[in-house]
Scaffold this active site. Structure first.
Site, mmCIF file in Angstrom:
data_model
loop_
_atom_site.group_PDB
_atom_site.id
_atom_site.type_symbol
_atom_site.label_atom_id
_atom_site.label_comp_id
_atom_site.label_asym_id
_atom_site.label_seq_id
_atom_site.Cartn_x
_atom_site.Cartn_y
_atom_site.Cartn_z
ATOM 1 N N GLY A 1 37.502 50.512 19.660
ATOM 2 C CA GLY A 1 38.109 49.768 20.403
ATOM 3 C C GLY A 1 37.650 48.717 21.355
ATOM 4 N N VAL B 1 40.843 48.675 34.947
ATOM 5 C CA VAL B 1 40.438 47.978 36.111
ATOM 6 C C VAL B 1 40.953 48.163 37.355
ATOM 7 C CG1 VAL B 1 40.002 45.885 37.047
ATOM 8 C CG2 VAL B 1 40.223 45.936 34.415
ATOM 9 N N VAL C 1 37.993 35.130 35.124
ATOM 10 C CA VAL C 1 37.123 34.737 33.814
ATOM 11 C C VAL C 1 36.169 35.173 34.221
ATOM 12 C CG1 VAL C 1 35.580 32.329 33.727
ATOM 13 C CG2 VAL C 1 38.827 32.392 34.608
ATOM 14 N N LYS D 1 41.344 31.308 30.027
ATOM 15 C CA LYS D 1 39.846 31.325 31.548
ATOM 16 C C LYS D 1 39.319 29.431 31.411
ATOM 17 C CE LYS D 1 38.562 35.943 29.760
ATOM 18 N NZ LYS D 1 38.431 36.636 28.565
HETATM 19 N N1 HSE Z 1 40.299 40.304 25.933
HETATM 20 C C1 HSE Z 1 39.217 40.105 26.573
HETATM 21 C C2 HSE Z 1 37.938 39.635 26.160
HETATM 22 C C3 HSE Z 1 39.323 41.160 27.837
HETATM 23 O O1 HSE Z 1 37.453 40.200 25.057
HETATM 24 O O2 HSE Z 1 37.116 39.295 26.215
HETATM 25 C C4 HSE Z 1 39.451 40.453 29.054
HETATM 26 O O3 HSE Z 1 39.914 39.335 29.515
#
Ligand code: HSE
Length: 444
Positions: free
Chosen positions: A187, A14, A132, A205
Site C-alpha cells: 500500500g 486526508v 508540499v 512540489k
Molecule cells: N504520493 C505522494 C508520495 C504523496 O508518495 O509522497 C502525495 O503527494
C-alpha cells in the site's frame, strides 16, 4: 464568537484525517485560533460512507456545488485532487468569496497563476501547506520563517513512494520492478504509480517551492522531470562504494543565468543528513544566505500528517480573514506585482556533476579513449572505479569476451557538454551497452 464554518470537498484519507484532528484537538485549536473551527458540511460521492465517518451533526451531500453555494460556509477545503473538476470547484469557491485550503499540488503547479490571480481579485486566501511534503511545514518556513533570506537552493526528497522504493532497492539489493510490486502490495505505491515513479508528483512540489523561494510564477511546464524507473540495483551498489546514496531529488536553484528546476535521481554524499532519510519519509534542505543550511524532515503523506497541514491553514485563515488583504502573507511569498521573470533554464544549460557507468570490452586503450572524449569536452574527472561486470555475455560471441564496468564520477560541467560526450562515448565499438548517467549533487 461563533465558530468559523468549513465545508469539506472529498472525504478520503486526508479528509477524514482532517475531520478527526479538528475534532480531537478542537479545544487547543480554538485557543490558538481565537475562535472555534467547525466542519459543518461535507461533499462526497459516497454520502452514506461519509456520513458514517462524520456523524449526524454534519450535513453530507453528494454535490460539491451545494457546499460552495452555502452562504454560511466561510472556508472550503478542496481534497478532490487532479486538474479537472477540482479546478472548476476551486475557482467557483473563490468567485463565491470563500477562502480555500487545498492539498492539490498538481492543480497549483499547473494552474496556480490563474488561481492565485482569481483569489487576489476576490480578496480571499488560497492556502496550500498540505500540497508540499505533507505534514512538514515547508511552505510556512519558506514563505515566513526564511523571509529575511535570499534563498540560494532547495533540494528535497518530496515523494515518499519513490524514497521507499529506493531504500528497499539499496537495503535488499533488488531491482526497481521487484520493489515496486512489493510497495504496491504493502500500500505504499498506488495501483497506478505513474505520477510518483516518473517524478511528476515531486516536480509539482518542486515547482511550487521554486515559485515561493525565488518569487517567480509557478511554471511546471518548464520543469525537467525524470523518474526512477530506469535505476538498476548495481548503480545503487556502486554509488554506495563511492560514498553516495541515490535519491530522487526535487531541486531548484538560483544561478547566474536564471533558475534551475529539475527532478531526477541524484547521487548524494552518504555523509549528508538528507542522504540518510529512508523509507517513505520526506526531507527538504534549504540553503539561504543569512541562515545557512536548514533541513526539514517528516512524513510527506498520510491521513493525519497531511491533515496537520490542512488544519494549520484553517487556523491561519481564521486568524487573518478579517485582516486587510494587503497585510496577509502573499500566496507566493512575494507581492503579486513583484514577481520576477527570471528564466527557468532548459536542462541543457544546467551545470552539475555526474556518475557514469559504461559496460566496456576489457581491452587495452578503452579507458584512454573514454577519458580522452571527456577531456576533449572539457569535462574533468573526479574518480574512476573499475569493477568486474555482473554478467559477461555478448550475443554470438563464443567464448564470451571479457567485459568490465567503468564507473566515472565527474566534476561540474554543463549538461549540453555531457550529452555531446555521452554520444561520442556511446558510439565507441568497445562500449557494449547503453551508458548509465545519473546526476550527482554534493549539497555542500
Ligand atoms: N504520493 C505522494 C508520495 C504523496 O508518495 O509522497 C502525495 O503527494
Amino acid at each position: 464568537m461563533k465558530p468559523i464554518q468549513v465545508g469539506l470537498l472529498g472525504m478520503g484519507v486526508v479528509g477524514s484525517g482532517t475531520f478527526n484532528v479538528l475534532r480531537r484537538n478542537q479545544e487547543e485549536i480554538k485557543r490558538r485560533a481565537g475562535r472555534g473551527i467547525e466542519i459543518t458540511m461535507v461533499a462526497d460521492l459516497d454520502v452514506v460512507r461519509a456520513q458514517s465517518l462524520v456523524g449526524e451533526g454534519v450535513k453530507v451531500v453528494s454535490d460539491a456545488r451545494a457546499v460552495i453555494a452555502n452562504p454560511d460556509i466561510d472556508i472550503v477545503i478542496e481534497l478532490i485532487g487532479g486538474y479537472g473538476i477540482a479546478k472548476s470547484l476551486m475557482l467557483e469557491a473563490i468567485a463565491a468569496g470563500k477562502h480555500v485550503v487545498t492539498a492539490n499540488k498538481a492543480l497549483l503547479a499547473v494552474h496556480g497563476t490563474e488561481i492565485f490571480a482569481a483569489a487576489s481579485d476576490k480578496g480571499v486566501m488560497v492556502a496550500f501547506e498540505a500540497a508540499v511534503a505533507g505534514g512538514i511545514p515547508i511552505i510556512k518556513a519558506l514563505r515566513e520563517g526564511l523571509t529575511a533570506n535570499r534563498i540560494q537552493w532547495i533540494a528535497g526528497i518530496i515523494n515518499g513512494t519513490t524514497n521507499f522504493i529506493l531504500s528497499e532497492m539499496r537495503e535488499k539489493g533488488l531491482d526497481f520492478s521487484v520493489v515496486l510490486k512489493e510497495a504496491q502490495r504493502l500500500g505504499y505505491a498506488e495501483a497506478d504509480p505513474t505520477f510518483d515513479i516518473e517524478g511528476v508528483d515531486a516536480a509539482h512540489k518542486a515547482t511550487i517551492m521554486s515559485a515561493i523561494a525565488f518569487g517567480i510564477p509557478v511554471q511546471f511546464d518548464k520543469a525537467y522531470v525524470e523518474g526512477i524507473t530506469r535505476l538498476a540495483a548495481q548503480d545503487i551498489r556502486y554509488a554506495e562504494q563511492l560514498g553516495y546514496r541515490i535519491k530522487l531529488l526535487g531541486i531548484t536553484k538560483r544561478v547566474a543565468k536564471g533558475i534551475e528546476l529539475r527532478v531526477h535521481p541524484s547521487l548524494v554524499p552518504t555523509k549528508r543528513l538528507i542522504a540518510n532519510v529512508e523509507g517513505a519519509m520526506n526531507a527538504v534542505m534549504v540553503q539561504a544566505d543569512a541562515v545557512g543550511t536548514t533541513l526539514y524532515y517528516g512524513k510527506g503523506a498520510g491521513s493525519e500528517p497531511t491533515a496537520s497541514a490542512v488544519v494549520a491553514d484553517l487556523v491561519d485563515i481564521t486568524r487573518l480573514h478579517t485582516a486587510d488583504a494587503a497585510q496577509r502573507v502573499p500566496h507566493l511569498a512575494f507581492q503579486p506585482n513583484a514577481l520576477s521573470d527570471l528564466r527557468v533554464l532548459p536542462m541543457d544549460e544546467v551545470v552539475t556533476s555526474y556518475y557514469l557507468r559504461l559496460r566496456v570490452a576489457d581491452q587495452a586503450g578503452v579507458l584512454a579513449k573514454v577519458t580522452g572524449i571527456l577531456a576533449e569536452a572539457g569535462i574533468s574527472i573526479d574518480a574512476v572505479l573499475q569493477r568486474e561486470a555482473d554478467e559477461v555475455v555478448i550475443e554470438g560471441a563464443t567464448p564470451a569476451l571479457p567485459q568490465t564496468d567503468l564507473i566515472i564520477l565527474t566534476h561540474d560541467c554543463q549538461e549540453a557538454n555531457m550529452n555531446g560526450a555521452l554520444a561520442q562515448m556511446q558510439a565507441l565499438p568497445t562500449v557494449l551497452q547503453p551508458i548509465v548517467r545519473i546526476r550527482k549533487e554534493e549539497l555542500a
